[in-house]
Motif scaffolding. Structure first.
Motif, PDB file in Angstrom:
ATOM      1  N   VAL A  21      -3.253  -6.233  10.284  1.00  0.00           N
ATOM      2  CA  VAL A  21      -2.743  -4.917  10.677  1.00  0.00           C
ATOM      3  C   VAL A  21      -3.755  -4.201  11.557  1.00  0.00           C
TER       4      VAL A  21
ATOM      5  N   ASP B 156       0.122   7.734  14.024  1.00  0.00           N
ATOM      6  CA  ASP B 156      -0.234   6.309  14.033  1.00  0.00           C
ATOM      7  C   ASP B 156       1.059   5.512  13.890  1.00  0.00           C
TER       8      ASP B 156
ATOM      9  N   PRO C 208      -5.102   1.969  14.960  1.00  0.00           N
ATOM     10  CA  PRO C 208      -5.431   2.671  16.212  1.00  0.00           C
ATOM     11  C   PRO C 208      -6.925   2.990  16.338  1.00  0.00           C
TER      12      PRO C 208
ATOM     13  N   HIS D 201      -8.887  -6.752   0.750  1.00  0.00           N
ATOM     14  CA  HIS D 201      -8.705  -5.952   1.944  1.00  0.00           C
ATOM     15  C   HIS D 201     -10.031  -5.973   2.690  1.00  0.00           C
TER      16      HIS D 201
ATOM     17  N   PRO E  51       4.428  -6.707   9.143  1.00  0.00           N
ATOM     18  CA  PRO E  51       5.009  -8.047   9.253  1.00  0.00           C
ATOM     19  C   PRO E  51       6.415  -8.150   8.655  1.00  0.00           C
TER      20      PRO E  51
ATOM     21  N   TYR F 187       0.840  -1.210   0.000  1.00  0.00           N
ATOM     22  CA  TYR F 187       0.000   0.000   0.000  1.00  0.00           C
ATOM     23  C   TYR F 187       0.871   1.256   0.000  1.00  0.00           C
TER      24      TYR F 187
ATOM     25  N   PHE G 253      -6.162   3.417   3.331  1.00  0.00           N
ATOM     26  CA  PHE G 253      -7.120   2.481   2.736  1.00  0.00           C
ATOM     27  C   PHE G 253      -8.276   3.241   2.091  1.00  0.00           C
TER      28      PHE G 253
ATOM     29  N   VAL H 167       2.445   1.837  13.084  1.00  0.00           N
ATOM     30  CA  VAL H 167       1.890   0.630  12.472  1.00  0.00           C
ATOM     31  C   VAL H 167       3.018  -0.358  12.160  1.00  0.00           C
TER      32      VAL H 167
ATOM     33  N   LEU I 175       3.035   7.293  10.781  1.00  0.00           N
ATOM     34  CA  LEU I 175       2.199   8.177   9.972  1.00  0.00           C
ATOM     35  C   LEU I 175       1.817   9.397  10.809  1.00  0.00           C
TER      36      LEU I 175
ATOM     37  N   ASP J 180      -1.586 -10.419   5.744  1.00  0.00           N
ATOM     38  CA  ASP J 180      -1.050  -9.467   6.721  1.00  0.00           C
ATOM     39  C   ASP J 180      -2.210  -9.020   7.610  1.00  0.00           C
TER      40      ASP J 180
ATOM     41  N   LEU K  88      -3.307   5.566   9.206  1.00  0.00           N
ATOM     42  CA  LEU K  88      -3.416   4.301   8.476  1.00  0.00           C
ATOM     43  C   LEU K  88      -4.756   4.152   7.750  1.00  0.00           C
ATOM     44  N   ASP K  89      -5.866   4.417   8.450  1.00  0.00           N
ATOM     45  CA  ASP K  89      -7.179   4.202   7.830  1.00  0.00           C
ATOM     46  C   ASP K  89      -7.358   5.071   6.593  1.00  0.00           C
TER      47      ASP K  89
ATOM     48  N   LEU L  26      -5.227  -8.113   5.004  1.00  0.00           N
ATOM     49  CA  LEU L  26      -4.780  -7.960   3.616  1.00  0.00           C
ATOM     50  C   LEU L  26      -4.353  -9.325   3.087  1.00  0.00           C
TER      51      LEU L  26
END
Lengths: 214, 214
Positions: free
Chosen positions: B200, A198, B203, B170, A203, A62, B63, A200, A210, B198, B59-60, B210
């Protein structure tokens, strides 16, 4: 839509180091260990320099594929552009990236030393002096409504942070420690007076940080 | 570049439920609690229905803003398009999204009941029957080299998974439990024979899952 100044996919070591101090033609990151910081990008399916099929399509992908999304211009420091210092001896050097640089937008290279603009494929490099606010103004105009990427290196990011011009930062922190070099921060906590954060963990081992303005 | 079939930003409850079974005009998700699943998107700066400035850029937001990036067509089930079942009584219903649907590409609505295509702003809805592989072929052709989004709902995603046509998923898992409804899975582990995963945590409380093909 507000135009943002965004740091994207900038990678530092666990001890906050983004590059070494001994940049040369053979060592663009100026530290024998610094190249390994970027392994997380290279493992993804969207890595632009990928030569074989495959690669991961999880979290790190991403970030890799978001690199150019919504970006209309980049600002970079002269030391990201090349290893030369002081006045240009000639104009032979056209960056590290060959005939097809990955930027595909106007790029503003910060320098005290004038040089004519030139174009390689979809990327045009401009060489600009002046204070960060003025350079950002030029880059925003060139970006035609899209955001501007602040490409680094460390000193350039610090300079724009000091002028309070950065809207968001994505910094990937690698588990590798480098010990010496150019340091972005002692700790990410330093930015929390001005930014939300954030954290994060990926893996792959890197931890994505962020930041966005409070 | 390979064209992928991607599930993006599909949200399920902690117990794997994506929608209720009692969809009506007033309850598009068919469950009084299902709307709350999407709070994580609504809080971000890039949420397309945002009416006030602000919103998170952590993070959100990655997406949320990736929803349309690199996508050239969508496939959706008829129950995502509207609450009607069986033959169309008329062609008045043009989806839940008003005059400017957020898709901005061709959209292929799966149905056994024919209906003429129509266009709203940048989105054209086509109504297609046939097996998933054939529908995907049509959508890929319309996407002109870009990826195809598999928009849901639950039954549509299950149908394309069963036909082994999905390349990446996702799925955001909300901490809310709904108890009853249409279930995507008993557990994300069910897909691990065919996909890498993955996991993830965000917060905001959702956990992004994913998946990409092994």
């Amino acid at each position: 839509m507000t135009q943002l100044l965004r740091v994207q996919n900038f990678t530092v070591s666990a001890d906050g180091i983004g590059a070494g101090e001994d940049q040369t033609m053979d060592s663009p990151f100026g530290h024998p260990g610094a190249g390994s910081l970027f392994a997380w990008c290279g493992a993804t399916a969207s890595w632009p320099n990928r030569t074989e099929p495959g690669g991961t399509r999880g979290l790190d992908d991403y970030f890799t594929r978001d690199f150019a999304h919504g970006i209309g211009a980049e600002i970079m420091g002269r030391n990201k552009f090349g290893p030369q210092r002081g006045p240009w001896r000639d104009h032979e050097w056209r960056g590290w990236w060959g005939a097809e640089p990955p930027f595909r937008t106007p790029v503003f290279v910060l320098t005290h030393h004038e040089r004519p603009s030139f174009t390689l494929s979809d990327t045009t490099f401009h060489f600009v002096g002046g204070d960060p606010a003025r350079v950002l103004e030029q880059a925003k105009e060139a970006a035609q409504g899209l955001d501007v990427r602040l490409g680094g290196g460390v000193s350039t990011i610090r300079q724009f942070l000091d002028a309070d011009l950065v809207d968001t930062l994505h910094v990937a922190v690698s588990p590798v420690r480098l010990g010496t070099g150019l340091r972005l921060w002692e700790s990410p906590q330093e930015l929390l007076d001005r930014f939300h954060l954030d954290v994060v963990p990926s893996p792959s081992g890197v931890t994505h940080h962020l930041f966005w303005r409070r």
